[in-house]
Motif scaffolding. Structure first.
Motif, PDB file in Angstrom:
ATOM      1  N   ARG A  87       0.828  -1.213   0.000  1.00  0.00           N
ATOM      2  CA  ARG A  87       0.000   0.000   0.000  1.00  0.00           C
ATOM      3  C   ARG A  87       0.861   1.261   0.000  1.00  0.00           C
ATOM      4  O   ARG A  87       0.513   2.259  -0.627  1.00  0.00           O
ATOM      5  N   LEU A  88       1.998   1.204   0.703  1.00  0.00           N
ATOM      6  CA  LEU A  88       2.926   2.332   0.669  1.00  0.00           C
ATOM      7  C   LEU A  88       3.475   2.518  -0.741  1.00  0.00           C
ATOM      8  O   LEU A  88       3.568   3.645  -1.238  1.00  0.00           O
ATOM      9  N   ASP A  89       3.823   1.424  -1.395  1.00  0.00           N
ATOM     10  CA  ASP A  89       4.321   1.478  -2.770  1.00  0.00           C
ATOM     11  C   ASP A  89       3.293   2.150  -3.679  1.00  0.00           C
ATOM     12  O   ASP A  89       3.634   3.010  -4.505  1.00  0.00           O
ATOM     13  N   ALA A  90       2.030   1.775  -3.511  1.00  0.00           N
ATOM     14  CA  ALA A  90       0.964   2.367  -4.327  1.00  0.00           C
ATOM     15  C   ALA A  90       0.834   3.867  -4.054  1.00  0.00           C
ATOM     16  O   ALA A  90       0.637   4.667  -4.980  1.00  0.00           O
ATOM     17  N   ALA A  91       0.964   4.257  -2.787  1.00  0.00           N
ATOM     18  CA  ALA A  91       0.856   5.681  -2.426  1.00  0.00           C
ATOM     19  C   ALA A  91       2.007   6.480  -3.028  1.00  0.00           C
ATOM     20  O   ALA A  91       1.808   7.595  -3.540  1.00  0.00           O
ATOM     21  N   LEU A  92       3.210   5.922  -2.996  1.00  0.00           N
ATOM     22  CA  LEU A  92       4.359   6.623  -3.568  1.00  0.00           C
ATOM     23  C   LEU A  92       4.271   6.675  -5.087  1.00  0.00           C
ATOM     24  O   LEU A  92       4.642   7.678  -5.703  1.00  0.00           O
ATOM     25  N   SER A  93       3.768   5.606  -5.683  1.00  0.00           N
ATOM     26  CA  SER A  93       3.585   5.588  -7.147  1.00  0.00           C
ATOM     27  C   SER A  93       2.575   6.652  -7.568  1.00  0.00           C
ATOM     28  O   SER A  93       2.757   7.323  -8.593  1.00  0.00           O
ATOM     29  N   ALA A  94       1.519   6.803  -6.788  1.00  0.00           N
ATOM     30  CA  ALA A  94       0.515   7.824  -7.092  1.00  0.00           C
ATOM     31  C   ALA A  94       1.128   9.216  -7.004  1.00  0.00           C
ATOM     32  O   ALA A  94       0.846  10.090  -7.831  1.00  0.00           O
TER      33      ALA A  94
END
Length: 199
Positions: free
Chosen positions: A68-75
């Motif tokens: 979920r952190l990866d997704a937030a940083l990707s966004a």
């Protein structure tokens, strides 16, 4: 046999999801195998038929948090940042926001310690290291002449600086900083660091 494996996998997913909810509500110290067994409807000992031990369970919860952190940083990266420097600022602020919004799960990533003789599994190390690409790639655009080692060390150092600010800023004691102010301070730190590196 196939149905047994499917049922076991479903129970494992339920166990990890229940552990994630428990850590989010009570922190890592609130994770209890007996309560987890009761929540997913299995005998207490059956928890460790689904995972090897509490270390594995905590790492699997951490894996979900990292995803979920990866997704937030990707966004944050794909938010049409005008420059690599601005991308780094947005990533750092997104990291702060994620930590504030997922405080206990985020803390658990750093509070958990394996026994000294027990190495962290390779899959877990890879998941953690994969996140550094969010810092590494913008740095590589900013400093194209730098070696891979230089970029890697700077990426880790920049993460350490931001993480330290977030960790101390969100501490629920005397040094706590309002999140809005913390976001501004982190942005200032990243901009100053990039300027210093470029000079």
């Amino acid at each position: 046999m196939v149905k047994t494996l499917e049922r076991r996998e479903k129970q494992r997913e339920e166990l990890v999801a229940a552990a994630e909810r428990m850590v989010a509500a009570k922190g890592l110290s609130g994770l209890k195998s007996r309560e987890l067994a009761r929540e997913i409807g299995v005998a207490n000992g059956a928890v460790f038929n689904l995972v090897a031990d509490m270390d594995e369970l905590i790492l699997r919860v951490g894996s979900r948090t990292l995803a979920r952190l990866d997704a937030a940083l990707s966004a944050a990266e794909s938010d049409s940042a005008p420059s690599p420097a601005e991308t780094l600022v947005r990533i750092a602020v997104a990291y702060c926001d994620f930590a504030a919004e997922n405080l206990e799960l985020w803390r658990a990533l750093f509070e958990h310690r394996m026994a000294p003789e027990k190495p962290v599994p390779e899959w877990a190390v890879e998941e953690q290291m994969n996140l550094f690409r969010h810092i590494y790639h913008p740095l590589a655009k900013l400093f194209p002449k730098w070696s891979a080692d230089e970029l890697s060390i700077t990426a880790r150092s920049l993460f350490a600086a931001v993480h330290g600010m977030v960790s101390l800023g969100l501490e629920q004691k005397l040094i706590a900083v309002p999140v809005a102010a913390l976001r501004d301070e982190i942005a200032t730190l990243v901009k100053a660091t990039i300027k210093g590196l470029a000079d």
